[in-house]
Design a protein around this motif. Structure first.
Motif, short mmCIF file in Angstrom:
data_model
loop_
_atom_site.label_atom_id
_atom_site.label_comp_id
_atom_site.label_asym_id
_atom_site.label_seq_id
_atom_site.Cartn_x
_atom_site.Cartn_y
_atom_site.Cartn_z
N ILE A 1 42.08 30.18 18.00
CA ILE A 1 41.99 30.69 19.45
C ILE A 1 40.67 30.41 19.94
O ILE A 1 39.54 30.27 19.49
N ARG A 2 40.63 30.06 21.49
CA ARG A 2 39.19 29.56 21.98
C ARG A 2 39.10 30.54 23.10
O ARG A 2 40.02 30.71 24.04
N PRO A 3 38.08 31.49 22.87
CA PRO A 3 37.96 32.43 24.05
C PRO A 3 37.60 31.73 25.44
O PRO A 3 37.70 32.52 26.30
N SER A 4 37.28 30.65 25.46
CA SER A 4 37.10 29.94 26.84
C SER A 4 38.10 29.66 27.58
O SER A 4 38.33 29.65 28.72
N THR A 5 39.20 29.92 26.88
CA THR A 5 40.84 29.73 27.54
C THR A 5 41.11 31.10 28.13
O THR A 5 41.97 31.39 29.19
N PHE A 6 40.26 32.43 28.03
CA PHE A 6 40.80 33.59 28.59
C PHE A 6 40.71 33.86 30.06
O PHE A 6 41.38 34.41 30.58
N LYS A 7 39.73 33.03 30.47
CA LYS A 7 39.53 33.12 31.80
C LYS A 7 40.69 32.48 32.71
O LYS A 7 41.22 33.13 33.51
N VAL A 8 40.97 31.21 32.30
CA VAL A 8 42.19 30.52 32.66
C VAL A 8 43.42 31.47 32.68
O VAL A 8 44.19 31.49 33.55
N ALA A 9 43.50 31.70 31.46
CA ALA A 9 44.74 32.67 30.86
C ALA A 9 45.12 33.66 31.83
O ALA A 9 46.22 34.28 32.17
N SER A 10 43.95 34.48 31.95
CA SER A 10 44.14 35.80 32.69
C SER A 10 44.62 35.64 34.26
O SER A 10 45.33 36.49 34.79
N MET A 11 44.02 34.39 34.88
CA MET A 11 44.54 34.16 36.28
C MET A 11 45.71 33.58 36.31
O MET A 11 46.53 33.92 37.49
N MET A 12 46.37 32.73 35.24
CA MET A 12 48.06 32.33 35.24
C MET A 12 48.72 33.57 34.87
O MET A 12 49.78 33.53 35.77
N ALA A 13 48.09 34.56 34.37
CA ALA A 13 49.09 35.74 34.15
C ALA A 13 49.54 36.71 35.60
O ALA A 13 50.21 37.35 35.55
#
Length: 516
Positions: free
Chosen positions: A328-340
């Motif tokens: 898992i890449r923590p760098s994806t958390f920002k984009v993923a949370s906005m997509m959610a």
């Protein structure tokens, strides 16, 4: 209690997640989007002489009078006399005879991850309206399947690929994967917020704007807390496998079991794969609530956090496999949370950039050392199936559109080496570029009121640049819509009629800027 704070060392910045007896440090890079991005003057950027050309056009809606406009210059040189001398991947190493026929340096990004398919089905059942709003529902559905590919076809494709121009050499000219074809095949959105995969600072996570609205969705903090609690330290780096991430968030039973890696055609097997039919009556396990209790997530936030956790996994596993395949890449958390929360991101552009980047790295791997290149080969193999008929199509009500038509083990047709080469050397095969179906002659005017579909198409019908940004890596690849394409296609009446049909003067600002 978990605290987020900033830290720095020399020129490096870190997000530090502190808890009693436990600390996690993650490298922070400057964001390209949002209120913490460095402000740049658009007036100075858009007048770069190497990027733009001021010219006059008769624009639709201006009374036929010439208007001065800035035109984004093509990334391809005006002279193409050198193309015959550019190497494809089918070359011999100076110190030996290694070619693509001897070694295939691609890692399989779609390694089987237990419970991922079950988790995907649960997400599709409960969050379809949000996924539709973010325009990612179809691509998430596509990740529910395996994608077979035949070795000889892939090797022959590489041996006909020119990494200098990102084109496939055929007897009728140069062919390539277009943005529109990738979108049509995968369902990935083209228009949307710039995909910026970086770790946010503690300020971005903790602070709010003047209206007391958090700069990032609150779900983002819970993803970092989950990573902080479950990650391991290996050689000084904090890491967590995709399998551990899935197991933490999805507590239901395993229903699909695959005893080997999926991808390459491996013959028949008796394992049952997802059918694509979502069981609406299935009830969640009573263990569903466990990860939220462990993280102290309030009840009104649980669905958003759960969806964001899945989307980060989906981005790492299916959309953007990187050198850290299987993690898992923590760098994806920002984009993923906005997509959610339904925000639409431009995904097709960075995915195509990653494909071209991967093909270029194959050449480097062949000429330097043997190493596996992470590569979204499922998108490429689906394009080959659509353009060159390399796969059988599946007959199923659930899989009728896009890449899912070719999903499933054993659907890749068998080609021996000679037959695979013939696919790309047949002068009778004319590959037509995919176009937007129009019922009548219309004028598309970039006035900000186009539908998402037509906005996507607008961005596909001109030359430009493909971009991909993650951590400290910035990729910018020149892209031409028609490349050289099939000579017979360019000489007939289809292209002239297309030019008459579409008045596609895209504004400069729309091309180089993304929503913050």
């Amino acid at each position: 209690m978990v605290l987020f704070r900033n830290s720095s060392s020399c020129t490096k910045r870190f997000l530090v997640i502190d808890e009693k007896y436990r600390r996690t440090s993650l490298r922070v890079y400057e964001p390209a989007i949002g209120p913490f991005a460095k402000k740049r003057s658009s007036e100075s950027i858009k007048h770069l002489t190497s990027w733009s050309l001021e010219t006059s056009y008769e624009l639709y809606g201006h009374g036929g009078l010439p208007q001065s406009v800035l035109q984004l210059q093509s990334s391809f040189p005006h002279s193409t006399t050198f193309l015959a001398d550019l190497p494809s991947l089918d070359y011999r190493r100076r110190d030996g005879n290694a070619t693509c026929k001897d070694y295939f340096p691609i890692s399989d990004a779609l390694e089987y991850t237990p419970k991922y398919w079950e988790w995907t089905e649960d997400i599709l059942k409960h969050y379809e309206p949000i996924l539709e709003r973010a325009h990612i529902r179809d691509t998430i559905f596509a990740s529910l399947f395996t994608y077979d590919w035949q070795m000889n076809v892939i090797l022959s494709f590489y041996n006909h690929w020119n990494p200098a121009t990102n084109t496939l050499s055929t007897p009728n000219g140069e062919e390539s994967v277009s943005l529109w074809e990738l979108k049509s095949c995968s369902g990935l959105p083209i228009f949307g917020t710039f995909y910026d995969e970086v770790i946010p600072s503690a300020d971005e996570l903790n602070e709010a704007d003047k209206k007391e609205r958090s700069f990032l969705p609150k779900s983002c903090k819970y993803l970092f807390i989950a990573f902080h609690k479950e990650c391991q330290t290996i050689d000084g780096d904090h890491v967590m496998t995709l399998q551990d991430w899935v197991d933490f968030w999805f507590r239901d039973d395993l229903r699909y079991k695959v005893p080997f890696s999926v991808g390459k055609s491996s013959g028949s097997n008796k394992t049952t794969y997802p059918s694509g039919s979502i069981d609406k009556s299935r009830v969640r396990s009573n263990k569903f609530i466990h990860p939220f209790k462990e993280l102290n997530v309030p009840s009104h936030m649980q669905d958003e956090v759960y969806l964001a956790a899945f989307l980060s996994c989906w981005l790492c596993k299916f959309v953007f496999p990187s050198k850290d395949v299987g993690f898992i890449r923590p760098s994806t958390f920002k984009v993923a949370s906005m997509m959610a929360v339904g925000r639409q991101f431009s995904l097709a552009i960075p995915v195509l950039a990653s494909i071209f980047k991967g093909l270029k790295e194959v050449q480097s791997a062949l000429s330097v050392t043997a190493r596996d290149i992470p590569f979204p080969i499922h998108f490429l193999s689906s394009w080959l199936a659509e353009k060159f008929g390399t796969h059988q199509t599946v007959i199923s009500p659930a899989k009728l559109v896009g890449m899912t038509k070719y999903a499933g083990m054993g659907l890749a047709k068998h080609f021996n080496e000679s037959q695979a080469n013939a696919l790309f050397r047949d002068p009778k095969r004319v590959i037509f570029p995919a176009l937007l179906p129009l019922a009548k002659v219309v004028v598309l005017c970039d006035d900000g009121n186009l539908s998402v579909l037509k906005s996507d198409y607008f961005m596909c019908i001109r030359s430009g640049y493909l971009t991909l940004r993650y951590d400290d890596t910035f990729i910018c690849i020149g892209f031409h819509i028609f490349h050289v394409h099939c000579k017979s296609y360019l000489s007939n009446s289809v292209l002239p009629s297309l030019i008459k049909t579409l008045n596609h003067q895209m504004t400069w600002e729309k091309f180089i800027h993304r929503n913050p």
